[in-house]
Design a protein around this motif. Structure first.
Motif, PDB file in Angstrom:
ATOM      1  N   LEU A   5       0.832  -1.205   0.000  1.00 39.55           N
ATOM      2  CA  LEU A   5       0.000   0.000   0.000  1.00 39.55           C
ATOM      3  C   LEU A   5       0.866   1.255   0.000  1.00 39.55           C
ATOM      4  N   ALA A   6       1.956   1.231   0.776  1.00 42.80           N
ATOM      5  CA  ALA A   6       2.860   2.381   0.822  1.00 42.80           C
ATOM      6  C   ALA A   6       3.506   2.611  -0.540  1.00 42.80           C
ATOM      7  N   THR A   7       3.882   1.521  -1.208  1.00 44.62           N
ATOM      8  CA  THR A   7       4.493   1.637  -2.533  1.00 44.62           C
ATOM      9  C   THR A   7       3.484   2.142  -3.555  1.00 44.62           C
ATOM     10  N   TRP A   8       2.257   1.642  -3.465  1.00 40.05           N
ATOM     11  CA  TRP A   8       1.200   2.117  -4.358  1.00 40.05           C
ATOM     12  C   TRP A   8       0.942   3.609  -4.157  1.00 40.05           C
ATOM     13  N   ASP A   9       0.894   4.046  -2.915  1.00 44.37           N
ATOM     14  CA  ASP A   9       0.707   5.474  -2.625  1.00 44.37           C
ATOM     15  C   ASP A   9       1.848   6.302  -3.216  1.00 44.37           C
ATOM     16  N   LEU A  10       3.061   5.762  -3.133  1.00 44.69           N
ATOM     17  CA  LEU A  10       4.231   6.453  -3.681  1.00 44.69           C
ATOM     18  C   LEU A  10       4.075   6.660  -5.180  1.00 44.69           C
ATOM     19  N   PRO A 139      19.973   6.743 -11.844  1.00 47.01           N
ATOM     20  CA  PRO A 139      19.409   8.030 -11.424  1.00 47.01           C
ATOM     21  C   PRO A 139      20.353   9.218 -11.569  1.00 47.01           C
ATOM     22  N   ALA A 140      21.457   9.063 -12.314  1.00 43.24           N
ATOM     23  CA  ALA A 140      22.421  10.165 -12.460  1.00 43.24           C
ATOM     24  C   ALA A 140      21.787  11.453 -12.983  1.00 43.24           C
ATOM     25  N   PRO A 141      20.869  11.407 -13.980  1.00 39.05           N
ATOM     26  CA  PRO A 141      20.254  12.671 -14.425  1.00 39.05           C
ATOM     27  C   PRO A 141      19.530  13.404 -13.296  1.00 39.05           C
ATOM     28  N   GLU A 142      18.779  12.657 -12.487  1.00 38.26           N
ATOM     29  CA  GLU A 142      18.053  13.292 -11.375  1.00 38.26           C
ATOM     30  C   GLU A 142      19.010  13.788 -10.296  1.00 38.26           C
ATOM     31  N   VAL A 143      20.083  13.047 -10.054  1.00 39.56           N
ATOM     32  CA  VAL A 143      21.086  13.484  -9.079  1.00 39.56           C
ATOM     33  C   VAL A 143      21.672  14.823  -9.507  1.00 39.56           C
ATOM     34  N   ILE A 144      21.945  14.975 -10.798  1.00 39.36           N
ATOM     35  CA  ILE A 144      22.560  16.213 -11.298  1.00 39.36           C
ATOM     36  C   ILE A 144      21.647  17.411 -11.078  1.00 39.36           C
ATOM     37  N   TYR A 145      20.367  17.296 -11.470  1.00 36.27           N
ATOM     38  CA  TYR A 145      19.547  18.509 -11.409  1.00 36.27           C
ATOM     39  C   TYR A 145      18.770  18.675 -10.108  1.00 36.27           C
ATOM     40  N   GLN A 146      18.749  17.646  -9.257  1.00 36.32           N
ATOM     41  CA  GLN A 146      18.052  17.810  -7.978  1.00 36.32           C
ATOM     42  C   GLN A 146      19.003  17.956  -6.792  1.00 36.32           C
ATOM     43  N   LEU A 147      20.137  17.269  -6.830  1.00 26.12           N
ATOM     44  CA  LEU A 147      21.070  17.332  -5.695  1.00 26.12           C
ATOM     45  C   LEU A 147      22.249  18.266  -5.944  1.00 26.12           C
ATOM     46  N   ARG A 148      22.629  18.447  -7.217  1.00 31.23           N
ATOM     47  CA  ARG A 148      23.649  19.430  -7.604  1.00 31.23           C
ATOM     48  C   ARG A 148      24.968  19.244  -6.855  1.00 31.23           C
ATOM     49  N   HIS A 149      25.629  18.138  -7.076  1.00 32.82           N
ATOM     50  CA  HIS A 149      26.937  17.890  -6.477  1.00 32.82           C
ATOM     51  C   HIS A 149      28.019  18.648  -7.243  1.00 32.82           C
ATOM     52  N   ASP A 150      29.168  18.809  -6.576  1.00 31.01           N
ATOM     53  CA  ASP A 150      30.240  19.626  -7.141  1.00 31.01           C
ATOM     54  C   ASP A 150      31.176  18.866  -8.064  1.00 31.01           C
ATOM     55  N   ILE A 168      14.237  -1.257  -5.227  1.00 35.03           N
ATOM     56  CA  ILE A 168      12.945  -1.886  -5.515  1.00 35.03           C
ATOM     57  C   ILE A 168      11.958  -0.857  -6.070  1.00 35.03           C
ATOM     58  N   GLU A 169      11.782   0.234  -5.340  1.00 35.75           N
ATOM     59  CA  GLU A 169      10.806   1.252  -5.749  1.00 35.75           C
ATOM     60  C   GLU A 169      11.226   1.943  -7.055  1.00 35.75           C
ATOM     61  N   TRP A 170      12.534   2.094  -7.269  1.00 36.55           N
ATOM     62  CA  TRP A 170      13.022   2.821  -8.443  1.00 36.55           C
ATOM     63  C   TRP A 170      12.854   2.010  -9.729  1.00 36.55           C
ATOM     64  N   LEU A 248       9.413  10.779  -8.650  1.00 35.09           N
ATOM     65  CA  LEU A 248       9.695   9.582  -7.844  1.00 35.09           C
ATOM     66  C   LEU A 248      11.009   9.737  -7.099  1.00 35.09           C
ATOM     67  N   PHE A 249      12.022  10.247  -7.775  1.00 32.33           N
ATOM     68  CA  PHE A 249      13.311  10.490  -7.124  1.00 32.33           C
ATOM     69  C   PHE A 249      13.147  11.473  -5.971  1.00 32.33           C
ATOM     70  N   GLN A 250      12.403  12.529  -6.202  1.00 34.48           N
ATOM     71  CA  GLN A 250      12.162  13.541  -5.174  1.00 34.48           C
ATOM     72  C   GLN A 250      11.501  12.918  -3.951  1.00 34.48           C
ATOM     73  N   ALA A 251      10.510  12.063  -4.172  1.00 31.65           N
ATOM     74  CA  ALA A 251       9.799  11.429  -3.062  1.00 31.65           C
ATOM     75  C   ALA A 251      10.690  10.433  -2.324  1.00 31.65           C
ATOM     76  N   LEU A 252      11.457   9.646  -3.050  1.00 29.04           N
ATOM     77  CA  LEU A 252      12.321   8.650  -2.422  1.00 29.04           C
ATOM     78  C   LEU A 252      13.476   9.302  -1.683  1.00 29.04           C
ATOM     79  N   GLN A 253      14.008  10.366  -2.264  1.00 31.85           N
ATOM     80  CA  GLN A 253      15.124  11.063  -1.634  1.00 31.85           C
ATOM     81  C   GLN A 253      14.679  11.766  -0.356  1.00 31.85           C
TER      82      GLN A 253
END
Length: 268
Positions: A5-10, A139-150, A168-170, A248-253
């Motif tokens: 149920l938690a995964t479905w809600d996600l 998830p490298a594309p999402e890491v780049i534009y959401q987390l912005r590492h140096d 699993i969720e990803w 999804l990345f935003q929610a999991l992170q």
């Protein structure tokens, strides 16, 4: 049952957010067509230039991938419609982030290609390595534009850690979409996608293009109609896919598995 149920809600929440973002950012699909045209022109011009052409093509790829990630970021985070001005201003965004990750991967992959050429099992081993890259750097594309590492190494480390925590969720939505097409299809696809860690523009379109083509063939759609549908639907499907990934990345992170489970149990 509570975990399901938690995964479905996600997924339901991510899908709802995806549709809201697409209503505001549908124009990104047109931008992808524009960027593909730029890549095709650059490929034609760079082909006769040898190694220099390869570097030029890499720079153009980084330019359009960076612009694409910026537009995905706007679509995921913004509450206003994306405009033509946003597309114009996207050029140059995340350019060095994409160049950095590509450069870190370039040398080992070049050595791998050379080493596998003389190995009778080279094709299988190379596919296995590309599959591993596809998984760990997915998830490298999402890491780049959401987390912005140096640094590119931080991007790769963050991607690896995210996959370990949320694999699993990803990957479950991907399995649901392409699982029925067979394991061979998945390994072939992962080999095509693994080289650029999702940061090669033509590979950006490979998953929706290839999966849609395969599904239409499975459904018995005539080839001419299938080709037309794939050409029309690939850009918006690509946008929908990456918007869903972004939410999804935003929610999991932003939450742990235990927190999501507790929230579901508390709501019940």
């Amino acid at each position: 049952m509570s975990y399901l149920l938690a995964t479905w809600d996600l997924y339901r929440s991510a899908l709802s957010a995806t549709m809201r973002s697409f209503r505001l950012g549908w124009i990104v699909a047109l931008a992808l067509v524009l960027f593909l045209g730029i890549m095709m022109i650059a490929t034609t011009l760079a082909a006769p230039l040898g190694i220099a052409g390869g570097f030029i093509l890499g720079a153009v790829n980084a330019l359009v991938i960076g612009a694409t990630l910026f537009l995905f970021e706007l679509a995921v985070k913004s509450t206003r419609p994306i405009s033509l001005r946003d597309i114009q201003e996207s050029f140059g965004k995340y350019f060095w982030d994409v160049i950095g990750v590509g450069f870190v991967l370039w040398i080992p992959l070049m050595l791998l290609d050379q080493g596998m050429a003389a190995n009778p099992q080279g094709a299988f081993l190379a596919t296995a390595v590309f599959f591993l890259l596809f998984v760990l750097l997915n998830p490298a594309p999402e890491v780049i534009y959401q987390l912005r590492h140096d640094s590119p190494l931080e991007v790769m480390k963050a991607s690896y850690e995210f996959v370990l925590e949320n694999w699993i969720e990803w990957f479950l939505p991907l399995v649901v979409v392409i699982g029925p097409l067979g394991l061979t299809f998945f390994f072939t696809l992962s080999a095509r996608l693994g080289r650029g860690a999702g940061l090669d523009f033509t590979q950006l379109l490979v998953l929706p293009f290839t999966a849609l083509t395969a599904w239409l063939a499975q459904l018995g759609v005539p080839e001419e109609l299938s080709t037309l549908l794939v050409l029309i639907c690939t850009p918006p499907l690509t946008v929908l896919m990456f918007l869903f990934r972004g939410h999804l990345f935003q929610a999991l992170q932003g939450s742990s598995r235990r927190q999501r489970l507790y929230k579901t149990l508390h709501r019940q």
